[in-house]
Design a protein around this motif. Sequence first.
Motif, PDB file in Angstrom:
ATOM      1  N   UNK A 144       0.834  -1.205   0.000  1.00 56.59           N
ATOM      2  CA  UNK A 144       0.000   0.000   0.000  1.00 56.59           C
ATOM      3  C   UNK A 144       0.868   1.255   0.000  1.00 56.59           C
ATOM      4  N   UNK A 145       2.159   1.098   0.321  1.00 55.33           N
ATOM      5  CA  UNK A 145       3.123   2.195   0.294  1.00 55.33           C
ATOM      6  C   UNK A 145       3.733   2.252  -1.113  1.00 55.33           C
ATOM      7  N   UNK A 146       3.618   3.386  -1.818  1.00 62.47           N
ATOM      8  CA  UNK A 146       4.011   3.430  -3.238  1.00 62.47           C
ATOM      9  C   UNK A 146       5.430   2.960  -3.523  1.00 62.47           C
ATOM     10  N   UNK A 147       6.407   3.393  -2.737  1.00 62.29           N
ATOM     11  CA  UNK A 147       7.778   3.009  -3.068  1.00 62.29           C
ATOM     12  C   UNK A 147       7.997   1.518  -2.848  1.00 62.29           C
ATOM     13  N   UNK A 148       7.290   0.945  -1.864  1.00 64.00           N
ATOM     14  CA  UNK A 148       7.410  -0.495  -1.622  1.00 64.00           C
ATOM     15  C   UNK A 148       6.795  -1.278  -2.787  1.00 64.00           C
ATOM     16  N   UNK A 149       5.679  -0.784  -3.291  1.00 56.78           N
ATOM     17  CA  UNK A 149       5.055  -1.429  -4.454  1.00 56.78           C
ATOM     18  C   UNK A 149       5.999  -1.422  -5.646  1.00 56.78           C
ATOM     19  N   UNK A 150       6.652  -0.279  -5.893  1.00 56.46           N
ATOM     20  CA  UNK A 150       7.586  -0.194  -7.020  1.00 56.46           C
ATOM     21  C   UNK A 150       8.806  -1.096  -6.812  1.00 56.46           C
ATOM     22  N   UNK A 151       9.257  -1.170  -5.580  1.00 59.83           N
ATOM     23  CA  UNK A 151      10.387  -2.036  -5.232  1.00 59.83           C
ATOM     24  C   UNK A 151      10.018  -3.497  -5.487  1.00 59.83           C
ATOM     25  N   UNK A 152       8.844  -3.919  -5.023  1.00 67.68           N
ATOM     26  CA  UNK A 152       8.413  -5.301  -5.233  1.00 67.68           C
ATOM     27  C   UNK A 152       8.199  -5.596  -6.712  1.00 67.68           C
ATOM     28  N   UNK A 153       7.742  -4.614  -7.466  1.00 65.62           N
ATOM     29  CA  UNK A 153       7.543  -4.831  -8.901  1.00 65.62           C
ATOM     30  C   UNK A 153       8.845  -5.247  -9.591  1.00 65.62           C
ATOM     31  N   UNK A 156       9.347  -8.949  -8.850  1.00 63.72           N
ATOM     32  CA  UNK A 156       8.464  -9.797  -9.652  1.00 63.72           C
ATOM     33  C   UNK A 156       8.916  -9.867 -11.110  1.00 63.72           C
ATOM     34  N   UNK A 157       9.337  -8.743 -11.649  1.00 68.02           N
ATOM     35  CA  UNK A 157       9.726  -8.707 -13.056  1.00 68.02           C
ATOM     36  C   UNK A 157      10.989  -9.526 -13.314  1.00 68.02           C
ATOM     37  N   UNK A 158      11.873  -9.555 -12.351  1.00 61.81           N
ATOM     38  CA  UNK A 158      13.131 -10.285 -12.507  1.00 61.81           C
ATOM     39  C   UNK A 158      12.993 -11.772 -12.205  1.00 61.81           C
ATOM     40  N   UNK A 159      11.922 -12.154 -11.542  1.00 59.28           N
ATOM     41  CA  UNK A 159      11.770 -13.538 -11.085  1.00 59.28           C
ATOM     42  C   UNK A 159      11.567 -14.495 -12.259  1.00 59.28           C
ATOM     43  N   UNK A 160      12.267 -15.626 -12.280  1.00 59.09           N
ATOM     44  CA  UNK A 160      12.014 -16.633 -13.308  1.00 59.09           C
ATOM     45  C   UNK A 160      10.629 -17.248 -13.124  1.00 59.09           C
ATOM     46  N   UNK A 197      18.401   3.256   3.117  1.00 55.36           N
ATOM     47  CA  UNK A 197      18.316   3.026   1.677  1.00 55.36           C
ATOM     48  C   UNK A 197      19.366   2.011   1.239  1.00 55.36           C
ATOM     49  N   UNK A 198      20.562   2.113   1.806  1.00 57.90           N
ATOM     50  CA  UNK A 198      21.624   1.159   1.457  1.00 57.90           C
ATOM     51  C   UNK A 198      21.200  -0.267   1.748  1.00 57.90           C
ATOM     52  N   UNK A 199      20.587  -0.480   2.909  1.00 57.58           N
ATOM     53  CA  UNK A 199      20.169  -1.832   3.270  1.00 57.58           C
ATOM     54  C   UNK A 199      18.959  -2.288   2.468  1.00 57.58           C
ATOM     55  N   UNK A 200      18.110  -1.364   2.034  1.00 56.49           N
ATOM     56  CA  UNK A 200      17.002  -1.743   1.155  1.00 56.49           C
ATOM     57  C   UNK A 200      17.560  -2.286  -0.160  1.00 56.49           C
ATOM     58  N   UNK A 201      18.584  -1.623  -0.669  1.00 55.37           N
ATOM     59  CA  UNK A 201      19.237  -2.123  -1.881  1.00 55.37           C
ATOM     60  C   UNK A 201      19.818  -3.510  -1.627  1.00 55.37           C
ATOM     61  N   UNK A 202      20.466  -3.687  -0.468  1.00 54.45           N
ATOM     62  CA  UNK A 202      21.042  -4.991  -0.142  1.00 54.45           C
ATOM     63  C   UNK A 202      19.954  -6.052   0.012  1.00 54.45           C
ATOM     64  N   UNK A 203      18.776  -5.630   0.489  1.00 56.95           N
ATOM     65  CA  UNK A 203      17.650  -6.583   0.570  1.00 56.95           C
ATOM     66  C   UNK A 203      17.316  -7.120  -0.820  1.00 56.95           C
ATOM     67  N   UNK A 204      17.323  -6.254  -1.808  1.00 54.87           N
ATOM     68  CA  UNK A 204      17.095  -6.712  -3.172  1.00 54.87           C
ATOM     69  C   UNK A 204      18.203  -7.659  -3.616  1.00 54.87           C
TER      70      UNK A 204
END
Length: 255
Positions: A144-153, A156-160, A197-204
């Motif tokens: 429901x948080x816009x940046x989280x939705x974009x992050x999750x997208x 999903x797009x990269x997932x095999x 933000x650095x750790x969010x990137x590392x989460x990805x």
Amino acid sequence: MTVHHAAGVGYQRAAGVYERSRPSYPMAALAELADALPLEAGRTVVDLGAGTGKFTRLLALTGAEVVAVEPVAEMRERLAELLPGVNATAGTAEATGLPDASADAVVAAQSWHWFQEADALAEVERLLRPGGALALVWNTYDTSVPWVRDFQDIIFRLAPPDLPSPLDGGWRKAFAGRDGWGAISERHWPNPHSTTVTDVVERMMSSSHVAVMSPEEQEGVRAEVLSVLGSHDATRREGRIDLPYTTDVYWVRCG
């Protein structure tokens, strides 16, 4: 051992990043399970796909004996370093190597979707003592948080196509019509994770299907994540930010 390639290789490479970047779980969720299963001194709980022990360390707080099952050596070694008092074994959910009727409860936190469900359920049935229970736990993004939705997208797009996910609820089908299992109970809690933000990137980068990529591909993913985060006010600034998760907890009794 039946381990999905993305998990077996990805988590082998990213065990340290996984431990640093992933959230824990609300104490309210632990308390709910401790009462429902129950978990207390004198009882034994098996933690399937325990990873680096994010949920294992909470289970240990209940006083129950905890047996952590983790097939990826690098994850298991990290768990053993952090939790030297926990028995960590190299089995899989489908073949733990543990004795029959050796557990009062079995828990899978952030892991059940990786398993061959029919085989894993058969193994759980073998492990559980009469009246035992299985609990499934996931931290999922609050989109429901816009940046989280974009992050999750991006995830999903990269997932095999064959990458398993708990989000479609398909795991419930394994229990449908299976003798001996009761109704599924569930609770959900907000679980904001204070991070940077650095750790969010590392989460990805610790996502299994990203961790198996080549260094060049990973750099492309990192640049895309930074671009997305830079486009939102909440993640454009320096300092602490909240990455909002929801903790989803399900439990079901056998026998």
